[in-house]
Scaffold this motif. Structure first.
Motif, short mmCIF file in Angstrom:
data_model
loop_
_atom_site.label_atom_id
_atom_site.label_comp_id
_atom_site.label_asym_id
_atom_site.label_seq_id
_atom_site.Cartn_x
_atom_site.Cartn_y
_atom_site.Cartn_z
N TYR A 1 9.19 68.43 -2.11
CA TYR A 1 10.43 68.39 -1.30
C TYR A 1 11.60 68.96 -2.09
N LYS A 2 11.66 68.64 -3.38
CA LYS A 2 12.73 69.13 -4.25
C LYS A 2 12.71 70.66 -4.30
N SER A 3 11.51 71.24 -4.37
CA SER A 3 11.42 72.70 -4.43
C SER A 3 11.83 73.35 -3.10
N VAL A 4 11.48 72.71 -1.99
CA VAL A 4 11.82 73.26 -0.68
C VAL A 4 13.32 73.15 -0.41
N PHE A 5 13.91 71.99 -0.72
CA PHE A 5 15.34 71.78 -0.44
C PHE A 5 16.24 72.32 -1.56
N ASN A 6 15.62 72.78 -2.66
CA ASN A 6 16.35 73.37 -3.77
C ASN A 6 17.46 72.44 -4.28
N THR A 7 17.07 71.21 -4.62
CA THR A 7 18.00 70.21 -5.10
C THR A 7 17.35 69.42 -6.23
N GLU A 8 18.09 68.50 -6.84
CA GLU A 8 17.59 67.71 -7.97
C GLU A 8 17.66 66.23 -7.65
N TYR A 9 16.82 65.44 -8.31
CA TYR A 9 16.84 64.00 -8.13
C TYR A 9 18.18 63.42 -8.59
N SER A 10 18.69 62.45 -7.85
CA SER A 10 19.86 61.71 -8.33
C SER A 10 19.42 60.40 -8.97
N ASP A 11 18.16 60.00 -8.73
CA ASP A 11 17.62 58.78 -9.32
C ASP A 11 16.10 58.91 -9.34
N PHE A 12 15.48 58.49 -10.44
CA PHE A 12 14.03 58.52 -10.55
C PHE A 12 13.60 57.45 -11.56
N SER A 13 12.72 56.53 -11.15
CA SER A 13 12.21 55.54 -12.08
C SER A 13 10.78 55.15 -11.68
N SER B 1 -2.33 50.81 -14.45
CA SER B 1 -2.49 51.77 -13.36
C SER B 1 -1.21 51.89 -12.51
N ASP B 2 -0.33 50.89 -12.56
CA ASP B 2 0.92 50.92 -11.80
C ASP B 2 2.08 51.50 -12.59
N ALA B 3 2.01 51.48 -13.90
CA ALA B 3 3.15 51.83 -14.75
C ALA B 3 3.72 53.22 -14.48
N GLN B 4 2.89 54.20 -14.19
CA GLN B 4 3.37 55.56 -13.96
C GLN B 4 3.68 55.85 -12.50
N ARG B 5 3.40 54.92 -11.62
CA ARG B 5 3.74 55.12 -10.21
C ARG B 5 5.25 55.04 -10.03
N VAL B 6 5.75 55.73 -9.03
CA VAL B 6 7.19 55.80 -8.78
C VAL B 6 7.67 54.50 -8.13
N MET B 7 8.66 53.86 -8.76
CA MET B 7 9.28 52.68 -8.18
C MET B 7 10.38 53.09 -7.21
N HIS B 8 11.13 54.14 -7.58
CA HIS B 8 12.20 54.62 -6.69
C HIS B 8 12.57 56.05 -7.07
N VAL B 9 12.73 56.88 -6.05
CA VAL B 9 13.24 58.23 -6.23
C VAL B 9 14.24 58.51 -5.12
N CYS B 10 15.30 59.22 -5.47
CA CYS B 10 16.31 59.60 -4.49
C CYS B 10 16.57 61.09 -4.63
N LEU B 11 16.43 61.80 -3.52
CA LEU B 11 16.62 63.25 -3.49
C LEU B 11 17.73 63.58 -2.48
N PRO B 12 18.93 63.89 -2.97
CA PRO B 12 20.00 64.28 -2.03
C PRO B 12 19.63 65.58 -1.33
N ILE B 13 19.68 65.57 -0.02
CA ILE B 13 19.37 66.77 0.76
C ILE B 13 20.64 67.56 1.03
N ASN B 14 21.71 66.83 1.31
CA ASN B 14 23.05 67.42 1.44
C ASN B 14 24.05 66.32 1.13
N LYS B 15 25.34 66.56 1.36
CA LYS B 15 26.35 65.57 0.96
C LYS B 15 26.26 64.28 1.77
N ASP B 16 25.60 64.30 2.90
CA ASP B 16 25.54 63.13 3.77
C ASP B 16 24.16 62.49 3.90
N TYR B 17 23.12 63.12 3.37
CA TYR B 17 21.77 62.60 3.59
C TYR B 17 20.94 62.61 2.31
#
Length: 143
Positions: free
Chosen positions: A21-33, A50-66
């Motif tokens: 999604y990041k590559s398609v929307f050409n944006t960067e994560y604002s949060d990743f853990s 087995s859970d340690a490397q799984r994503v707990m939360h990621v946020c990808l801004p698509i535009n200023k409102d979403y």
């Protein structure tokens, strides 16, 4: 007024999906853990490797409102059924608004996580409403 976002849950492929999604929307994560980033001091159950490397939360801004947000399931929550792996996430403007929305929308539903103060500085809770819709309510105490 509260803001609504889509929150997607994956069975271990969240990072691959969000990298796409990041590559398609050409944006960067604002949060990743990952789950491995969580403090383990007060954890009732030890974190499985087995859970340690799984994503707990990621946020990808698509535009200023979403923002598109997501995480992986883990051994405690179990795998999600694809197609029912989406939640409506609300960012409330105040703690009071978060409480009002949580109490109103969760009435006669199933509370997965009551509203609580979190280690990431938010007042947060999750539930499934009486119609089967998954919700996350969040108020960032630290902005």
């Amino acid at each position: 007024m509260a803001k609504l976002y889509s929150y997607l849950i994956f069975n271990g492929t969240c990072q691959q999906a969000f990298d796409f999604y990041k590559s398609v929307f050409n944006t960067e994560y604002s949060d990743f853990s990952t789950f491995g980033d969580m403090p383990q001091d007060d954890a009732p159950d030890p974190l499985l490797e087995s859970d340690a490397q799984r994503v707990m939360h990621v946020c990808l801004p698509i535009n200023k409102d979403y923002k598109l947000m997501g995480s992986d399931s883990n051994s405690k929550s179990g795998d999600v059924i694809m197609g029912s792996n989406i939640s409506v996430s609300i960012d409330a403007d105040s703690r009071e608004e978060a409480t009002r929305l949580f109490e109103g929308l969760s009435k006669k539903g199933y509370i997965l996580m009551p509203l609580t103060n979190t280690f990431w500085g938010a007042y947060f809770g999750m539930f499934t409403d009486k119609f089967g819709v998954n919700w996350m309510i969040n108020y960032d105490e630290v902005k």
